[in-house]
Scaffold this active site. Structure first.
Site, mmCIF file in Angstrom:
data_model
loop_
_atom_site.group_PDB
_atom_site.id
_atom_site.type_symbol
_atom_site.label_atom_id
_atom_site.label_comp_id
_atom_site.label_asym_id
_atom_site.label_seq_id
_atom_site.Cartn_x
_atom_site.Cartn_y
_atom_site.Cartn_z
ATOM 1 N N GLY A 155 40.661 24.080 -44.960
ATOM 2 C CA GLY A 155 39.963 22.873 -44.505
ATOM 3 C C GLY A 155 38.636 23.296 -43.886
ATOM 4 C CB ILE A 157 38.940 25.414 -38.942
ATOM 5 C CG1 ILE A 157 38.661 24.235 -37.995
ATOM 6 C CG2 ILE A 157 39.021 26.719 -38.155
ATOM 7 C CD1 ILE A 157 39.804 23.889 -37.057
ATOM 8 N NE ARG A 239 48.979 21.857 -33.252
ATOM 9 C CZ ARG A 239 47.683 21.851 -32.916
ATOM 10 N NH1 ARG A 239 47.007 22.974 -32.857
ATOM 11 N NH2 ARG A 239 47.064 20.729 -32.615
ATOM 12 C CD GLU A 268 51.270 26.420 -28.307
ATOM 13 O OE1 GLU A 268 51.102 27.274 -29.185
ATOM 14 O OE2 GLU A 268 50.377 25.643 -27.922
ATOM 15 C CG HIS A 286 46.920 26.009 -28.347
ATOM 16 N ND1 HIS A 286 48.005 25.339 -28.837
ATOM 17 C CD2 HIS A 286 45.855 25.518 -29.044
ATOM 18 C CE1 HIS A 286 47.626 24.475 -29.777
ATOM 19 N NE2 HIS A 286 46.309 24.573 -29.921
HETATM 20 C C1 DGY Z 1 43.446 21.197 -31.968
HETATM 21 O O1 DGY Z 1 42.425 20.523 -31.832
HETATM 22 O O2 DGY Z 1 44.313 20.896 -32.783
HETATM 23 C C2 DGY Z 1 43.599 22.361 -31.070
HETATM 24 O O3 DGY Z 1 44.610 23.193 -31.512
HETATM 25 C C3 DGY Z 1 43.878 21.896 -29.660
HETATM 26 O O4 DGY Z 1 45.176 21.402 -29.583
#
Ligand code: DGY
Length: 322
Positions: A155, A157, A239, A268, A286
């Protein structure tokens, strides 16, 4: 009359002040940990909620809160939302895409570099007073430039990480995704589409950026790790639950994988003790999107979604149709 909303976690005071111009706001500036029953109790009579990826919105909560119309997540990931249940209940879901893309890609790359070049491990060594002399092989890691960067989940990122790798570090970029990118985007990222098995087997550095869902649960487990080179590194900024943490810890301990950089964990904020015990893993809490400007932009976008839905009947970044 202003509608009532709940802000489930502490947030920037300026954002709270913006929200207060439009809503009666119950906030949580003490950042207390509210369980589902406490959230549900506080949501009685509320029109909206601003969540932060930890608060679960599911059929049970929706049934108990019939006045709720919108849940605005301050996160791009929304695996805390049961989207089908929300759509069925006529509750709008929103998230915060785009504003965090580059910051999160920066962090993914930082974690990759720290992992491959053993930065945390060597700093622990220095700080604990163990550095007595230089050695030819002291904390020798793996190279980043010119190596093969494998990205699972391509995606926004993932594409940001690909560009950094290809353009900044001359890496050969391969990726696997549910759907292949169009040719122009592949060319921009200098990335080649491959099957998952080839991705794992060819990776010098594997970066996980796919969304979490039941379909991606343990997408990387013992079988997948066994396909990887023992010299490879793995980075997870997606995640917890995408990686089987026990299988990963066992591969790292046995030298079947060189190192891992993990920003997210199953269960977590509790981190599996087997991971904590390892030297060859970089652990962060995170924080991939945590630059001050980006967290502010995320909070403002979540607030804008609530405000736009109230004032114009339409959110900026909806996830479902209601
Ligand atoms: C997101 O934006 O999904 C980050 O992991 C923060 O939770």
């Amino acid at each position: 009359m202003k509608p009532q909303i709940l802000v489930a976690r502490e947030i920037f005071p300026d954002v709270l002040a913006r929200l207060a111009q439009h809503f009666e706001v119950e906030s949580n500036q003490l950042d207390e940990s509210w369980n589902a029953a406490q959230i549900s109790a506080r949501l009685q009579g509320k029109w909206g909620i601003l969540t932060m990826a930890g608060e679960r919105i599911d059929a049970g909560l929706l049934a108990a809160c019939p006045g709720l119309k919108i849940c605005a997540n301050m996160a791009v990931g929304y695996n805390n939302f049961d989207l089908a249940a929300m759509s069925a209940a006529g509750v709008l879901a929103t998230n915060t895409p785009d504003v965090l893309t580059e910051t999160t890609a920066d962090f993914g790359f930082a974690l990759l570099m720290a992992t491959a070049r053993r930065i945390s491990e060597s700093e622990r060594f220095l700080r604990s007073g163990q550095w007595k002399k230089w050695r030819y092989d002291m904390f020798a890691g793996t190279d980043i430039h010119g190596s093969t960067l494998a990205i699972l989940g391509m995606g926004r990122i993932g594409q940001g990480i690909a560009r950094r790798g290809a353009l900044g570090f001359g890496m050969k970029v391969i990726y696997h995704n549910r759907t292949r990118l169009d040719a122009a985007t592949e060319a921009q990222c200098q990335a080649r589409y491959v099957g998952k098995e080839e991705l794992l087997a060819s990776a010098d550095h594997l970066v996980l950026v796919l969304p979490y869902s039941p379909a991606s649960h343990h997408a990387i487990g013992g079988a997948e790790l066994a396909l990887m080179k023992p010299t490879a590194t793995l980075v997870n900024i997606a995640r917890g639950g995408i990686v089987d943490d026990v299988a990963l810890a066992s591969a790292l301990a046995a030298g079947r994988l060189a190192a891992a950089g993990l920003d997210v964990f199953e269960g977590e904020p509790v981190v599996h003790p087997d991971l904590l015990a390892l030297r060859n893993v970089v652990l962060t809490p995170h924080i991939a999107s945590a630059s001050v400007p980006t967290r502010l932009a995320m909070a403002n976008l979540a607030a804008d979604n609530l405000i736009a839905f109230w004032t114009q009947g339409k959110a900026l970044t909806p996830l479902n149709a209601t």
